[in-house]
Design an enzyme around this catalytic site. Structure first.
Site, PDB file in Angstrom:
ATOM      1  N   GLU A  13       0.812  -1.245  -0.261  1.00 52.26           N
ATOM      2  CA  GLU A  13      -0.225   0.139   0.294  1.00 52.26           C
ATOM      3  C   GLU A  13       0.804   1.279   0.190  1.00 52.26           C
ATOM      4  O   GLU A  13       0.335   2.944  -0.532  1.00 52.26           O
ATOM      5  CB  GLU A  13      -0.858   0.287   1.026  1.00 52.26           C
ATOM      6  CG  GLU A  13      -2.214  -1.024   1.267  1.00 52.26           C
ATOM      7  CD  GLU A  13      -2.982  -1.122   2.148  1.00 52.26           C
ATOM      8  OE1 GLU A  13      -3.988  -1.290   2.215  1.00 52.26           O
ATOM      9  OE2 GLU A  13      -2.515  -1.460   3.663  1.00 52.26           O
ATOM     10  N   ASP A 200     -12.756  -6.475  -1.826  1.00 50.94           N
ATOM     11  CA  ASP A 200     -13.900  -7.626  -2.252  1.00 50.94           C
ATOM     12  C   ASP A 200     -14.312  -7.138  -1.495  1.00 50.94           C
ATOM     13  O   ASP A 200     -14.902  -5.874  -1.444  1.00 50.94           O
ATOM     14  CB  ASP A 200     -13.004  -8.413  -1.281  1.00 50.94           C
ATOM     15  CG  ASP A 200     -12.331  -8.056   0.553  1.00 50.94           C
ATOM     16  OD1 ASP A 200     -11.371  -7.586   0.382  1.00 50.94           O
ATOM     17  OD2 ASP A 200     -13.402  -7.859   1.071  1.00 50.94           O
TER      18      ASP A 200
END
Ligand code: ADE
Length: 232
Positions: A13, A200
């Site tokens: 990230e 997700d």
């Protein structure tokens, strides 16, 4: 907004942000590597906190006490909760809370932190507006939502738990750190925003989709941040 702290929980990230920094000085504190330098022409410190609320709280307090940052951004991925949100879309924190804070046995509502004035922490309106504008400019193929980010020390991957987070808290997305950064930001009076790309749907398919879509989700947040930096 003259000294910005950017925190991601996982190496992937923050890796691209660190790569794009100029003259970054690395300092290790509490096992975390803080990269202090210029990112897209703004004085910035970028750090990987590690996963979960405790890591995030420690990391944020270091940014507040030692670096004295004037704005905080948490970037990363999250599981989508609000039905219209698709994988790849972005959620910006209108507000945030800890969904696993549970003193109900002590007479408090779910999510309420006993003996604190506040358990829901509000993102900075100006940072949210600029992030939204930036996202619409550089990621026109996806949708950007401003809503509630719910955080807990749990990877949400069951339909039942997802339903609870939607019904109880009206969550837009679930992740594992944002509310901890927000609580420390509130205690230190620092404006913040959480920027999460959906990897997700926080249900039975979560662990499978997570691996497939994480990279695409991160591409969207990095693009957004770069465009946002030209506005702040
Ligand atoms: N980060 C990305 N997906 C997540 C999920 N389903 N639960 C918690 N954190 C997440």
């Amino acid at each position: 907004m003259d000294y910005i702290g950017i925190i991601g929980a996982m190496p992937e990230e923050v890796a691209q942000l660190i790569e794009q920094m100029e003259k970054a000085k690395k300092t290790t504190i509490a096992g975390m590597d803080f990269y202090d330098g210029k990112l897209w022409n703004k004085r910035t410190v970028v750090v990987k906190s590690g996963i979960g609320k405790v890591n995030m709280a420690a990391c944020t307090q270091i940014l507040a006490s030692i670096y004295k940052v004037t704005a905080l951004i948490n970037t990363g991925v999250a599981g989508g909760l609000y039905a219209p949100i698709n994988i790849g879309d972005i959620v910006l924190s209108d507000d945030t809370l800890q969904h696993d804070m549970d003193a109900t046995g002590f007479g408090y509502a779910p999510g309420v932190i006993p003996q604190m004035e506040q358990s829901i922490f509000h993102g900075d309106k100006d940072l949210i507006a600029k992030a939204k504008e930036a996202c619409e400019e550089v990621n026109p193929d996806i949708s950007v939502y401003v809503g509630r980010v719910v955080s807990g020390d749990q990877f949400i991957s069951s339909d039942e738990k997802k339903a609870f987070l939607v019904e109880q808290f009206d969550g837009y997305c679930a992740e594992m750190e944002g509310a901890a950064m927000a609580q420390i930001a509130y205690l230190n009076d620092i404006p913040f925003v959480i920027i999460r790309a959906i990897s997700d749907k926080a249900d039975h398919s979560a662990s499978m989709n997570y691996n497939d879509f994480e990279e695409q989700a991160i591409t969207h947040t990095i693009r957004l941040l770069k465009a946002m930096f030209s506005k702040i």
